[in-house]
Enzyme design. Structure first.
Site, PDB file in Angstrom:
ATOM      1  CD  GLU A  99      -2.908  -1.272   2.281  1.00 63.44           C
ATOM      2  OE1 GLU A  99      -4.016  -1.792   2.080  1.00 63.44           O
ATOM      3  OE2 GLU A  99      -2.567  -0.791   3.393  1.00 63.44           O
ATOM      4  CG  ASP A 136      -7.914  -5.279   5.276  1.00 55.53           C
ATOM      5  OD1 ASP A 136      -7.321  -5.528   6.342  1.00 55.53           O
ATOM      6  OD2 ASP A 136      -8.040  -4.128   4.834  1.00 55.53           O
ATOM      7  CD  GLU A 152      -9.890  -1.340   8.462  1.00 52.13           C
ATOM      8  OE1 GLU A 152      -9.738  -0.819   7.342  1.00 52.13           O
ATOM      9  OE2 GLU A 152      -8.999  -2.023   9.028  1.00 52.13           O
TER      10      GLU A 152
END
Length: 647
Positions: free
Chosen positions: A265, A344, A372
């Site tokens: 990333e 993820d 998240e």
């Protein structure tokens, strides 16, 4: 500290010890910590503590100090005993007695050895020293600011940090990384000229044997050292890392090591120099080795600039494809840190096949306590059952994930400077459960939940039953009203809160569901898809390869099927989507009512905070239900067989 929730260590948890006579034998800093805890409890409740022999109800004894964490607990002739051959074990043995409560002083108990199955039980804080313009003080943090950093520097008052270390030790956690894995310019300097601030944090955590780790940038030799390269095989680079690491240990002799996110990333890494990730990890491992430190090298490496039209490139495959060829090449003090699923931290993913495919490499399994993708601590979502399933999963057909995690268990922390630590008071259950499962991956999460409830709230029957009702099924409730059958995501881009079914569908992030008029899901079979299913060992490769044998809850992760495909449950895919989204909202409504009924048994501030969060959870669950059901009704054209309102 006034105004800070005591979490699972309220005064009442120490009453059984504080009303009795305790003898403590041994010396050293951790023995002094235990003595201080017992003395404080006795001061509150009228008991006594001594280092001199005499009549006693509890003996806490250190026999040597070999550094071990195990302890022996037993009870005979009216006396409870905790003995350990390492001071760390004595600390954990003391908190074992705290967790047992009054039961520790009843009946007889044969001496039994208790020791952790994983030597490293760690939390990664994604905290920024300087407030990031997009991610804020804590990246993916949902509980206020950082415990460690404020106004661009380490907090001056470390009392809250010390209390945090105490909470962690009480549930078995022994390590903390104190800054974000995405290392920005300010955070990079913690390795060099600002290491004193890290030392202050380490000093606050040390009384509870929490070792401090630091996230570092792979490009540190260039960013901080002024070198023209960060090539891990360049001798000047290796020398720089060795010298910088020696200075860290001069400040923090018990420093744990580095955490590194590289070639991920946008973060720099060894690929820029034509080197492998083993080359990169081993360069840092060599610098740490003389001091007994470890480098945790994250396996979260994938192409985040995909073309959404390309169905052959599969983000789920990436970690396996990158790292399996490197098995056996990593240094002994290099740990490859692998997310428990291949994508993820979704509410439902298969276990990452990488975990069972690298027998020659020390692996740590990474979980996410910060919610998240599971409600961001605005929704009740106790993750214990998910983690229990992951850790007990026989990934290679024989060994469970918890056994294969020889490098430790790690969780992304869900804690901030909020008075309730985790924003949502009930999210404390996730932090506690992680610690207990990291100590023993085979533990029953539901027994751990009962333990947390009793410690935190007491033993009043109606209250404990209500809390168990609210928390126990909350993960599956959340799954019901969000992304169905393992397909994942469908969240608002960027902040990841709330529904957006096509939010990432045409983005470069590789997070697709491929819904069209005929069906939904990602074909990851070997026969006709990306081949991801073939990364598993038998029998799982065979199970996942076919829609007929794939478990319902993972069907859309592995296969693109029609809306009228019949699940093992006897429902079609489309009817499952409708039913679960209506059920999920109904379950939130029921949980909210249970919580409301406990108002007379919970302190007003805590009850009000959870009540406010339930209102938001219900609003959000209804939004998820309506957006997902409407989307798939319009895609499929198939009505709800029960005739409910779909917009």
């Amino acid at each position: 500290m006034q105004g800070v929730d005591p979490a699972w260590l309220p005064d009442g948890a120490f009453r059984p010890i504080g009303t009795r006579r305790t003898l403590i034998r041994g010396s050293g800093a951790l023995v002094d910590t235990v003595h201080g805890e017992v003395a404080a409890a006795c001061e509150r409740f009228g008991g006594s503590v001594s280092r001199e022999p005499g009549p006693c109800d509890l003996v806490v004894e250190l026999d040597g100090d070999d550094g071990s964490e195990g302890f022996v607990h037993g009870r005979r002739d009216g006396c409870t005993t905790v003995t350990a051959s390492g001071a760390r074990g004595l600390l954990y043995g003391f908190f074992h007695v705290v967790r047992l409560g009054e039961a520790a002083f009843l009946g007889e108990a044969q001496p039994a050895l208790h020791e952790p199955k994983s030597a490293l039980r760690m939390l990664d804080h994604w905290d920024n020293v300087a407030v990031h313009p997009v991610m804020g003080q804590v990246e993916r943090g949902y509980a206020g600011g950082s415990l460690f950093w404020e106004d661009g520097r380490a907090r001056g008052d470390m009392e809250r940090v010390r209390r945090y270390g105490r909470l962690l030790a009480a549930c078995g956690i022994n390590a903390v990384a104190v800054n974000n894995v995405n290392v920005h310019a300010t955070e990079a300097r913690l390795l060099t000229d600002r290491i004193g601030e890290v030392a202050a944090i380490a000093g606050a955590l040390r009384p509870y044997d929490i070792r401090t780790h630091l996230s570092v940038t792979f490009a540190a030799p260039m960013v901080l050292g002024g070198l023209p390269t960060a090539d891990p095989l360049d001798e000047s680079v290796r020398t720089w890392w060795a010298e910088a690491t020696a200075r860290v240990y001069a400040e923090i002799p018990d420093f744990g090591g580095f955490v590194v996110k590289a070639d991920s990333e946008g973060q720099p890494g060894p690929f820029a120099y034509g080197r492998s990730h083993a080359d990169g990890a081993n360069a840092l491992a060599a610098a740490l080795a003389p001091h007994g430190g470890t480098v945790h090298w994250r396996a979260f490496v994938y192409d985040h600039r995909q073309d959404w039209r390309d169905r052959s490139t599969d983000r789920a495959r990436a970690a396996y494809d990158h790292f399996v060829p490197l098995d056996g090449e990593f240094a002994g003090n290099a740990v490859l840190q692998v997310k428990h699923g291949p994508l993820d931290f979704q509410v439902r993913e298969p276990v990452s096949p990488l975990i069972g495919a690298m027998p020659g490499t020390r692996l740590a399994v990474e979980l996410q306590a910060t919610q998240e993708y599971t409600g961001q601590q605005r929704h009740v979502c106790w993750l214990g059952p998910m983690w229990g399933e992951v850790l007990r999963f026989g990934i290679d057909g024989e060994s469970a994930v918890g056994e294969l995690a020889r490098g430790g268990l790690v969780a992304v922390s869900n804690v901030g400077d909020d008075p309730f630590w985790t924003g949502h008071p009930l999210a404390q259950a996730n932090l506690y459960t992680f610690g207990r499962l990291a100590w023993d991956p085979d533990a029953d999460p539901h027994r751990v939940l009962d333990e947390w409830i009793r410690l935190t709230f007491g033993s009043e029957p109606r209250l404990t039953a209500g809390l168990r009702s609210v928390l126990d099924g909350s993960w599956r409730t959340y799954e019901k009203y969000t992304a169905p059958l393992g397909v994942g995501f469908m969240v608002q881009p960027g902040h990841h809160y709330g529904p957006s079914v096509d939010g990432y569908e045409y983005s470069p992030w590789g997070t697709y569901h491929f819904a069209d008029r005929d069906g939904v899901g990602v074909d990851r079979s070997v026969a006709g898809g990306t081949g991801y299913a073939g990364q598993y060992a038998k029998p799982w490769a065979e199970v996942y390869e076919s829609p007929e044998t794939c478990p319902d809850e993972l069907l859309l992760f592995f296969h693109h099927v029609s809306y009228k495909h019949m699940l093992h449950s006897g429902k079609t895919v489309i009817q499952h989507i409708y039913d679960t989204h209506f059920e999920g909202v109904a379950e939130v409504e029921a949980a909210r009512e249970v919580w409301a009924s406990l108002v007379d048994l919970v302190d007003p501030e805590r009850h009000a905070r959870v009540t406010e969060r339930f209102e938001e959870q219900l609003r959000s669950a209804r939004e998820w239900r309506d957006q997902v059901n409407s989307y798939f009704f319009r895609k499929s054209g198939v009505p709800d067989e029960r005739g409910r309102t779909i917009f």
